[in-house]
Design a protein around this motif. Structure first.
Motif, PDB file in Angstrom:
ATOM      1  N   GLU A 604       6.868  43.793  -7.399  1.00 43.95           N
ATOM      2  CA  GLU A 604       8.106  44.486  -7.736  1.00 43.95           C
ATOM      3  C   GLU A 604       9.127  44.167  -6.660  1.00 43.95           C
ATOM      4  O   GLU A 604       8.902  44.434  -5.480  1.00 43.95           O
ATOM      5  CB  GLU A 604       7.859  45.987  -7.831  1.00 43.95           C
ATOM      6  N   TRP A 605      10.280  43.612  -7.072  1.00 45.34           N
ATOM      7  CA  TRP A 605      11.248  43.056  -6.132  1.00 45.34           C
ATOM      8  C   TRP A 605      12.640  43.631  -6.391  1.00 45.34           C
ATOM      9  O   TRP A 605      13.021  43.892  -7.538  1.00 45.34           O
ATOM     10  CB  TRP A 605      11.303  41.536  -6.265  1.00 45.34           C
ATOM     11  N   TYR A 606      13.396  43.775  -5.303  1.00 48.97           N
ATOM     12  CA  TYR A 606      14.767  44.266  -5.397  1.00 48.97           C
ATOM     13  C   TYR A 606      15.677  43.386  -4.549  1.00 48.97           C
ATOM     14  O   TYR A 606      15.325  43.014  -3.419  1.00 48.97           O
ATOM     15  CB  TYR A 606      14.861  45.719  -4.943  1.00 48.97           C
ATOM     16  N   ILE A 607      16.835  43.061  -5.121  1.00 46.80           N
ATOM     17  CA  ILE A 607      17.821  42.261  -4.405  1.00 46.80           C
ATOM     18  C   ILE A 607      18.910  43.181  -3.856  1.00 46.80           C
ATOM     19  O   ILE A 607      19.423  44.058  -4.558  1.00 46.80           O
ATOM     20  CB  ILE A 607      18.426  41.165  -5.315  1.00 46.80           C
ATOM     21  N   CYS A 608      19.211  43.000  -2.599  1.00 50.93           N
ATOM     22  CA  CYS A 608      20.255  43.762  -1.911  1.00 50.93           C
ATOM     23  C   CYS A 608      21.392  42.790  -1.612  1.00 50.93           C
ATOM     24  O   CYS A 608      21.152  41.712  -1.032  1.00 50.93           O
ATOM     25  CB  CYS A 608      19.677  44.375  -0.633  1.00 50.93           C
TER      26      CYS A 608
END
Length: 663
Positions: A604-608
């Motif tokens: 599970e990945w999130y881009i900031c």
């Protein structure tokens, strides 16, 4: 004020906010009549702090309970419209055509003193979002009689039925002996960009008379002037058949309190029968609302709760239609983004195994020429609610001996020590002031905690162009640990991409491993590398991300390529290379310079990333320039079955809160 609003918006989406509930009867009426008024728009400023002397919006269904829009932040930035770069006392008016809006405001920075303003700002709009503006400075405009003006307070606009013009009236005072505040007027020109003639006396109560508000009452066919009389310490009323007639003063105070008050505003309610009277109880920090059916007797309704960023001062309101309400909510609705307050850019996001929290480190933005000199850190357990942990490094202070400004684009890594403790290595770029340099270099500061204190290592880690590279800057650094070899790598470069393995000390690179890695091919509209390298590893593949074009460009976006090693050649799939780009139709501009975080133990990945604040874009350039007022956002990033990054569409709401990880 904890009720929920369920709004049928233009796109038929469901939006949840706080503070007001949709009036179904009014909504039904608006469906039948697009000109029906269903809600109220409140314009105000927040405090005497210069950063709060800006125009804000709040919205209400009943005219008494308001929810601030745009998270309580300004909707019009004072530094773009006012000579003093601050405004107060906004007054808004719907014009006789029903679709044009005028607003006037005091051009004043109270930090200069209460007798320091010399003029006003005139604004015009047809959508309540985009405003044309002009200023009037009295001493330079009226150089004879009014050259000694020291106050031009609380301007307002009213339509003069007899003259067929819009009158702008205001309190005026000079530094001449015996002068006190009196209400004067002028007519606005046809396009509301200037005032005609010179100031003419309208009314005064025989002593300081300020904060006038005029409404026309169809029932008695009189204009009603509400004003503050300084000697009487309250709000009073006068009436006249025509605006320029001599006004007849009425007995008795309007306000229903013994508190000190100012800034009265009177608005016809959307029921068409009653009036809403509001005034600023400035000494006690709240607004008070009253109701009247005849403008003769006034009934207390409530004090408005002030909290957080909603601390309204001296404002006015107007009824609005359903379409106008929808448009305002679409533009300024209280979406969850940005994730941290204020102007920040180049976000670096990290998960700490030590604290079980997420952290964001950023460039401090909002200054001309990207002139920030310190770094902030924010912490969160769920990626949505962030705590400001303060300034963690100041390159202008004694903390950093070799630099003095342009603190840009940081990155950080957590390294577990042999004894089980952790150290944090914070890399950043700054202006190198050592003799013979005078350019950007990359430094490193070290701490035992993700929030500091951080101690600079005393010298740059990278201060030269890579061999074979003749131009570019040593900025935009990224640090990465290869999960296969456990080695640490550094990547950097504007105008080029370079990479190298770090020595075990983490503050120097192995020169023999240094490599130019600039992705080849593409152009500014596709994948041409510009800056901000960032590396992640997933299922045997190294993903290299970077930003294309300039930070102030509407074309600023993120692309990626892949490799089989941390310093290997980068391959670009011409069918799959975009990561994130702006969405102008949603007022999302300049989305780039990213970092990425993986939820521990999950795919599970999130881009900031940062984007340009919508109030600081130039529509002539499609949302670009100048790129110095950026804000930090987060969205989910996913992969397809082949391992390609699925292009991320930036949102206004960001992710749902994650469940905090157990410590």
């Amino acid at each position: 004020m904890n009720t929920k609003l369920f709004l049928t918006a233009f796109i038929c989406a469901s939006l949840t906010s706080t503070g007001f509930a949709q009036n179904k009867e009014a909504q039904s009426e608006a469906t039948q009549d697009p000109n029906a008024m269903v809600a109220y728009l409140f314009t105000y400023f927040n405090s005497n702090d210069p950063k709060d002397e800006q125009i804000c919006y709040a919205i209400s269904d009943d005219g008494y309970n308001f929810t601030p829009l745009n998270h309580g932040n300004p909707v019009i930035s004072s530094d773009t419209i006012a000579l003093t770069q601050c405004v107060r006392d906004p007054h808004i008016l719907r014009c006789e055509d029903g679709k044009t809006f005028y607003m006037v405001a005091t051009d004043m920075r109270s930090a200069y003193g209460w007798s320091s303003n010399r003029g006003m700002v005139l604004l015009k709009s047809t959508d309540l979002i985009n405003w044309e503006h002009s200023t009037v400075n009295f001493p330079t405009r009226y150089t004879k009689e009014w050259k000694n003006v020291i106050r031009v307070w609380a301007p307002e606009t009213v339509y003069d039925k007899k003259a067929g013009k819009y009158m702008v009236f205001y309190s005026l005072r000079t530094s001449d002996p015996g002068s006190y505040d009196k209400i004067y007027y002028q007519y606005a020109n046809e396009d509301f960009t200037d005032l005609e003639g010179e100031p003419k006396w309208l009314f005064d109560a025989g002593n300081a008379t300020i904060d006038g508000d005029i409404v026309y009452n169809e029932e008695d066919q009189l204009y009603h002037l509400f004003y503050k009389q300084e000697s009487g310490r309250g709000i009073y009323q006068a009436v006249a058949k025509n605006l320029t007639d001599r006004w007849r003063m009425l007995d008795g105070n309007v306000e229903q309190t013994k508190e000190a008050v100012e800034g009265v505003g009177v608005c016809k309610a959307i029921d068409g029968k009653s009036w809403i009277i509001m005034y600023d109880c400035y000494g006690n920090g709240h607004y008070q609302f009253c109701k009247s059916t005849d403008l003769k007797t006034f009934q207390f309704v409530q004090n408005t709760e002030t909290k957080g960023k909603f601390t309204p001062r001296h404002g006015t309101m107007i009824p609005i239609t359903q379409a106008e309400k929808d448009r305002l909510l679409k533009e300024f609705g209280n979406h969850k983004q940005p994730v941290i307050p204020g102007f920040h850019a180049d976000p670096e996001i990290m998960y700490s195994n030590k604290t079980k929290k997420y952290y964001i480190y950023s460039t401090t933005d909002g200054t001309p020429g990207w002139g920030g000199y310190d770094f902030s850190v924010f912490s969160s357990e769920d990626l949505v609610n962030w705590t400001d942990e303060g300034k963690m490094l100041d390159v202008k202070s004694d903390q950093v001996k070799w630099a003095n400004g342009n603190a840009w684009a940081p990155c950080i890594i957590e390294r577990k020590q042999k004894d089980g403790s952790y150290k944090y290595y914070f890399y950043y770029s700054a202006h190198d002031t050592r003799r013979g340099f005078n350019r950007k270099s990359i430094g490193c500061a070290i701490s035992d905690s993700p929030t500091g204190p951080f101690v600079d290592c005393g010298r740059p880690v990278v201060d030269q162009l890579p061999a074979g590279q003749r131009h570019g800057q040593q900025i935009d650094v990224d640090v990465f640990q290869d999960p296969k070899s456990k080695k640490f790598y550094l990547y950097w470069g504007n105008g080029y991409m370079a990479g190298a393995e770090l020595n075990d000390d983490m503050i120097s690179i192995k020169k023999e491993t240094e490599k130019l890695m600039t992705p080849q091919g593409g152009d500014l509209s596709t994948w041409a590398y510009r800056e901000a390298p960032y590396v992640i590893y997933r299922k045997g593949t190294y993903y290299f991300m970077w930003s294309v074009d300039d930070t102030g460009s509407p074309n600023y976006h993120v692309c990626y390529g892949t490799s089989k090693s941390p310093l290997g050649d980068i391959q670009i799939d011409e069918q799959n290379y975009r990561v994130i780009e702006q969405v102008p139709e949603d007022k999302i501009y300049g989305t780039a310079h990213n970092s990425v975080v993986q939820v521990p133990g999950k795919d599970e990945w999130y881009i900031c990333y940062h984007r340009i604040n919508k109030n600081y874009v130039d529509k002539k350039y499609g949302g670009g320039v100048p790129g110095t007022h950026r804000e930090v956002c987060i969205d989910k990033m996913t992969f397809d079955k082949k391992g390609n990054i699925i292009p991320v569409k930036p949102t206004l709401n960001g992710p749902e809160p994650l469940k905090p990880l157990k410590k």
